[in-house]
Design an enzyme around this catalytic site. Structure first.
Site, short mmCIF file in Angstrom:
data_model
loop_
_atom_site.label_atom_id
_atom_site.label_comp_id
_atom_site.label_asym_id
_atom_site.label_seq_id
_atom_site.Cartn_x
_atom_site.Cartn_y
_atom_site.Cartn_z
CG ASP A 230 -2.10 -0.98 1.00
OD1 ASP A 230 -2.38 -1.33 -0.16
OD2 ASP A 230 -2.71 -1.41 1.99
CE1 TYR B 188 -8.82 -3.98 7.25
CE2 TYR B 188 -8.53 -5.14 5.18
CZ TYR B 188 -8.79 -5.15 6.53
OH TYR B 188 -9.03 -6.35 7.17
#
Length: 700
Positions: A340, A424
């Site tokens: 990420d 998320y």
């Protein structure tokens, strides 16, 4: 004294500086075609050498700390200005599929562009072969549009009962590297698909209805579908009445009404002081920075310790990478292993906290500036939040003979930001405490990435959370990079790392009662020796010590890294994602400082075919660590076995670690903490004597 700039050398690039850097690179394009193909992935500050930072802090910026520089016979020669600031740009050429890195000097007029003079000079420009840079939000939006317009995809959705493409969500995921077909010669995405039930509901939870069985490969350079296959018809999960999470829409539409207001007030304002990006609180001082990739960066952390003055602890603290591997071997979940930070950018995905902050109290916000894909400047207002928090009891002791007691409340300064990467949310926090501790914390929340099931099907690699819907097991790993400087001035390399394990004494004359145990220290002398894992059974921790500074007992001063809960990858050693994430194989790595060693998986993990690039390769040099400028790389993670209660939202999960003084102070700095007014109890109503039930939350 004349200055080359009004910005401190560590301040993040301003919006104006980003514009100058972008204009400089555009002007350097050889032809209009080259200029038209340029896309801007990242523009960030070239952080100066530590000696330059020391010079700036000593003579150019308050609070002016000449003690940072070594004493020179006859007095130091002070330059009249600091070196110019520089920007580093990661540029992707959409026409040639090339990635290049540019260094631009920002302070003097060197060239003329079509729009007039600009204050920039290209220092270097380098094409980086065989890489793909991080993806951009603009590309994600274009990819979604291309897939939705692709006739075979529309037909596949029609087979699943969906004809309204406005309901369809396409989440482009980076391809990773699983075979030669994922080589970086092409810029690829392998999207995941979801489908909402109501097109007029802006907060509809589309992740509740994953679309499985469809394989799509997208060429992100040319924005065309390269591969399409409707492999398996899996029915869309029925709309779960508990899928949504907005007020009044969950658990039958009844929100709790039995919670009375809780107000956090500071009628006299905060205890911290802010000068630009320089922060002073209690005895701590440090600088706040921000990068598109890492997000929040903490620089020049020091503690003011009475007669010993300013004592450095760390030069730079940040979260440099995170990896989320999934444990389901079925398609498409086996290829879900997102980097990420390296594939997307934690900073670029940060939130504006302007509307309803995730912090309470007297808040100081900091904005963040980025370039978008086309070179325009975008600002995330109120991106970083800083505030004080009450943290319960700091310490207490009561003399049982006299009944007299002393107690102190704990207060901490919290600096944080929050980002969203697809489904998320991650909150990243650095907490500073009054007793000299620094805590790094990550809060995980958001929505689970789900899979669909055939009627009557179950899957052992996840948890069934609704009919036809399951959440795969997965892990979240984070890497904190800590450029330490325990009692070291800039330029000094007087640190070492010691591992501490608790040992049980062998039975015998030294342990006749079989109760003896002790702490054993071991110096980690080289990089390969310092590849270590957590061991809670031996209370294992690590101490960064200064080799030339002692405390009142004659021992070396230090700071220790205390692990919290942790894990290691559960995937097999030959798992494809571990080619790119070899740094996950150990919880602790230690390297001597090297300016270009910033990214544990290499700068470009997207579609990276090279095995072990980054940290796992650097340590093969096996550089000595007995006395060095120490950098700690701490890898910590959580294994997430989803619960039914994690749906429709995943309540916050906390993981992290502590940096704690260990022989650094001659006694606990907590003894200096004054009693809080709240420590005096109002016997009549159980409330602090000076508590106020009224007042507004103040914001800077």
């Amino acid at each position: 004294m004349a200055k080359a700039q009004t910005c401190h050398p560590l301040d993040p690039l301003s919006a104006a500086e980003i514009s100058v850097a972008v204009a400089t690179v555009r002007a350097a394009g050889a032809t209009p075609e080259v200029r038209d193909g340029i896309r801007f992935i990242e523009v960030g500050l070239v952080e100066p050498e530590k000696q330059v930072v020391a010079l700036a802090d000593a003579y150019f910026f308050p609070p002016f700390q000449p003690s940072l520089l070594p004493r020179i016979k006859g007095g130091p020669v002070i330059p009249s200005k600091l070196p110019p600031r520089k920007a580093r740009l990661v540029v992707y050429n959409k026409k040639s599929n090339e990635t290049s890195i540019w260094i631009v000097e920002l302070t003097e007029v060197h060239a003329t562009t079509r729009g007039g003079h600009h204050r920039g000079k290209v220092i270097t420009s380098t094409v980086v072969p065989d890489v793909q840079p991080p993806m951009d939000a603009v590309e994600y939006a274009e990819c979604e549009a291309v897939v939705k317009d692709f006739p075979p995809f529309r037909e596949a959705m029609k087979k699943r009962g969906i004809e309204d493409m406005d309901l369809v969500m396409v989440d482009p995921w980076c391809a990773g590297y699983h075979s030669e077909g994922d080589a970086p010669s092409r810029r690829l995405a392998k999207p995941l698909f979801f489908c909402r039930t109501e097109s007029d509901c802006p907060m509809e939870n589309g992740y509740a209805r994953p679309v499985e069985g469809i394989h799509v490969l997208v060429d992100m350079q040319n924005m065309v579908v390269l591969e399409f296959e409707d492999r398996k018809l899996v029915p869309l999960p029925q709309a779960d009445p508990l899928r949504n999470y907005t007020s009044g829409e969950t658990r039958g539409g009844v929100d709790r009404s039995d919670v009375k207001p809780l107000q956090i007030i500071q009628p006299d304002g905060p205890s911290f002081r802010v000068n630009g990006n320089f922060i002073q609180w209690q005895k701590w001082n440090f600088r706040i920075g921000f990068t598109p990739r890492e997000g929040l960066v903490i620089y020049s952390v020091a503690y003011i310790d009475g007669s010993r003055g300013r004592r450095p602890v760390a030069h730079r603290l940040s979260f440099v990478e995170m990896v989320v591997p999934y444990g389901d071997p079925n398609d498409p979940h086996y290829r879900k292993n997102a980097f990420d930070a390296g594939e997307d950018g934690l900073g670029k995905n940060a939130h504006s906290l302007k509307k309803g902050c995730d912090c309470l109290g007297y808040i100081k916000y900091f904005d963040a500036h980025f370039t978008n894909f086309y070179g325009g400047v975008e600002t995330i207002e109120n991106c970083v939040c800083m505030h004080e928090e009450d943290h319960g009891m700091l310490w207490k002791h009561q003399d049982w003979r006299t009944g007299l007691a002393e107690v102190r409340r704990s207060r901490r300064l919290t600096v944080s930001f929050i980002c969203t990467v697809a489904n998320y949310e991650y909150g990243f926090y650095w907490h500073f405490y009054q007793d000299g501790k620094i805590e790094a914390e990550v809060k995980l929340t958001g929505i689970l990435s789900l899979g669909a099931l055939q009627q009557g099907e179950t899957r052992k690699y996840g948890t069934t959370i609704a009919p036809g819907l399951y959440a795969p097991v997965h892990q979240h790993f984070f890497v904190a990079r800590m450029d330490m400087a325990v009692d070291c001035k800039p330029g000094e390399a007087f640190n070492q790392v010691v591992e501490v394990n608790v040992k049980v004494e062998e039975p015998g004359k030294n342990n006749v009662h079989n109760n003896a145990f002790y702490a054993e220290e071991k110096l980690l002398k080289s990089e390969l020796e310092a590849m270590r894992d957590c061991d809670p059974l031996s209370a294992r921790h690590w101490i960064v010590r200064n080799t030339r500074s002692v405390n009142r007992t004659g021992h070396l001063t230090g700071y220790k890294l205390v692990p919290g809960s942790n894990c290691l990858p559960l995937a097999g050693s030959e798992a494809k994602f571990l080619r790119r994430a070899a740094f996950l194989k150990h919880n602790l790595w230690v390297t001597p400082y090297a300016r270009d060693e910033l990214h544990p998986g290499g700068e470009f993990p997207n579609q990276n075919p090279r095995v072990g690039e980054g940290l796992a390769t650097w340590v093969k040099q096996n550089r000595p660590l007995e006395e060095a400028d120490i950098v700690l790389w701490y890898v910590f993670g959580v294994t997430h076995i989803p619960r039914l209660e994690d749906w429709p939202v995943m309540p916050v999960e906390h993981i992290g670690f502590m940096l704690m003084p260990h022989g650094f102070f001659n006694c606990s700095p907590a003894v200096d903490v004054p009693p809080s007014p709240g420590d005096l109890d109002d016997k009549e109503n159980g409330m602090p004597a000076k508590h106020s039930q009224n007042g507004l939350i103040a914001k800077l």
